[in-house]
Scaffold this motif. Structure first.
Motif, mmCIF file in Angstrom:
data_model
loop_
_atom_site.group_PDB
_atom_site.id
_atom_site.type_symbol
_atom_site.label_atom_id
_atom_site.label_comp_id
_atom_site.label_asym_id
_atom_site.label_seq_id
_atom_site.Cartn_x
_atom_site.Cartn_y
_atom_site.Cartn_z
ATOM 1 N N GLY A 255 0.818 -1.205 0.000
ATOM 2 C CA GLY A 255 0.000 0.000 0.000
ATOM 3 C C GLY A 255 0.844 1.244 0.000
ATOM 4 O O GLY A 255 2.046 1.206 -0.272
ATOM 5 N N LEU A 256 0.189 2.348 0.296
ATOM 6 C CA LEU A 256 0.829 3.662 0.336
ATOM 7 C C LEU A 256 1.023 4.071 1.788
ATOM 8 O O LEU A 256 0.083 3.999 2.589
ATOM 9 C CB LEU A 256 -0.041 4.681 -0.390
ATOM 10 C CG LEU A 256 0.389 6.146 -0.319
ATOM 11 C CD1 LEU A 256 1.733 6.332 -1.011
ATOM 12 C CD2 LEU A 256 -0.676 7.033 -0.945
ATOM 13 N N VAL A 257 2.222 4.486 2.123
ATOM 14 C CA VAL A 257 2.519 4.881 3.494
ATOM 15 C C VAL A 257 3.500 6.047 3.461
ATOM 16 O O VAL A 257 4.283 6.176 2.517
ATOM 17 C CB VAL A 257 3.102 3.682 4.291
ATOM 18 C CG1 VAL A 257 4.437 3.235 3.714
ATOM 19 C CG2 VAL A 257 3.219 3.985 5.766
ATOM 20 N N GLN A 258 3.449 6.870 4.469
ATOM 21 C CA GLN A 258 4.384 7.987 4.553
ATOM 22 C C GLN A 258 5.733 7.497 5.076
ATOM 23 O O GLN A 258 5.809 6.487 5.800
ATOM 24 C CB GLN A 258 3.841 9.075 5.477
ATOM 25 C CG GLN A 258 2.718 9.884 4.868
ATOM 26 C CD GLN A 258 2.381 11.104 5.700
ATOM 27 O OE1 GLN A 258 2.468 11.072 6.919
ATOM 28 N NE2 GLN A 258 1.985 12.175 5.040
ATOM 29 N N ALA A 259 6.763 8.221 4.724
ATOM 30 C CA ALA A 259 8.090 7.904 5.231
ATOM 31 C C ALA A 259 8.069 7.861 6.749
ATOM 32 O O ALA A 259 7.442 8.719 7.390
ATOM 33 C CB ALA A 259 9.107 8.924 4.730
ATOM 34 N N GLY A 260 8.736 6.858 7.298
ATOM 35 C CA GLY A 260 8.726 6.654 8.736
ATOM 36 C C GLY A 260 7.648 5.700 9.210
ATOM 37 O O GLY A 260 7.662 5.270 10.368
#
Length: 127
Positions: A10-15
């Motif tokens: 999926g899509l996730v933010q850095a960190g």
């Protein structure tokens, strides 16, 4: 015919974190090593992590050491890749694979020993 099915991309933010799963369609196949690879756009497929079925030895690519963990649930016939502290550079299609023939664990950092592959799951890390 054994099928490996990945999920959890999926899509996730850095960190952030994601856990990928790889489920095998049957228990009735030989598997000495369980591996994860990835392929980023315009790049070759690269090794991420491997776990040996019988004794639980692991090896990781330097770029993911300390952030990713490979594990196996023999009851569920599924293995996992826990990914923490994700970086934009981790963006890729991730593939799981199994190898039937035993060998030194470092031999499983290459694609060649693997005889079953999943279809891949997209992981996108945004900045």
């Amino acid at each position: 015919q054994v099928q490996l099915v990945e999920s959890g991309g999926g899509l996730v933010q850095a960190g952030g974190s994601l856990r990928l799963s790889c489920a095998a369609s049957t228990r009735a196949f030989s598997r000495y090593a369980l591996g994860w690879f990835r392929q980023a756009p315009g790049k070759e497929r690269e090794f991420v992590a491997v776990l040996t079925w019988s004794n639980g030895l692991t090896s990781y690519a330097e770029s993911v050491k300390g952030r990713f963990t490979i594990s196996n649930d023999k009851v569920k016939n599924t293995f996992y890749l826990e990914m923490n502290n994700l970086e934009v550079e981790d963006t890729a299609v991730y593939y799981c694979a199994t190898a039937a023939v035993a060998g030194p664990i470092l031999s499983f950092t290459r694609s060649a020993p693997y005889d079953h592959w999943g279809q891949g799951t997209q992981v996108t890390v945004s900045s």
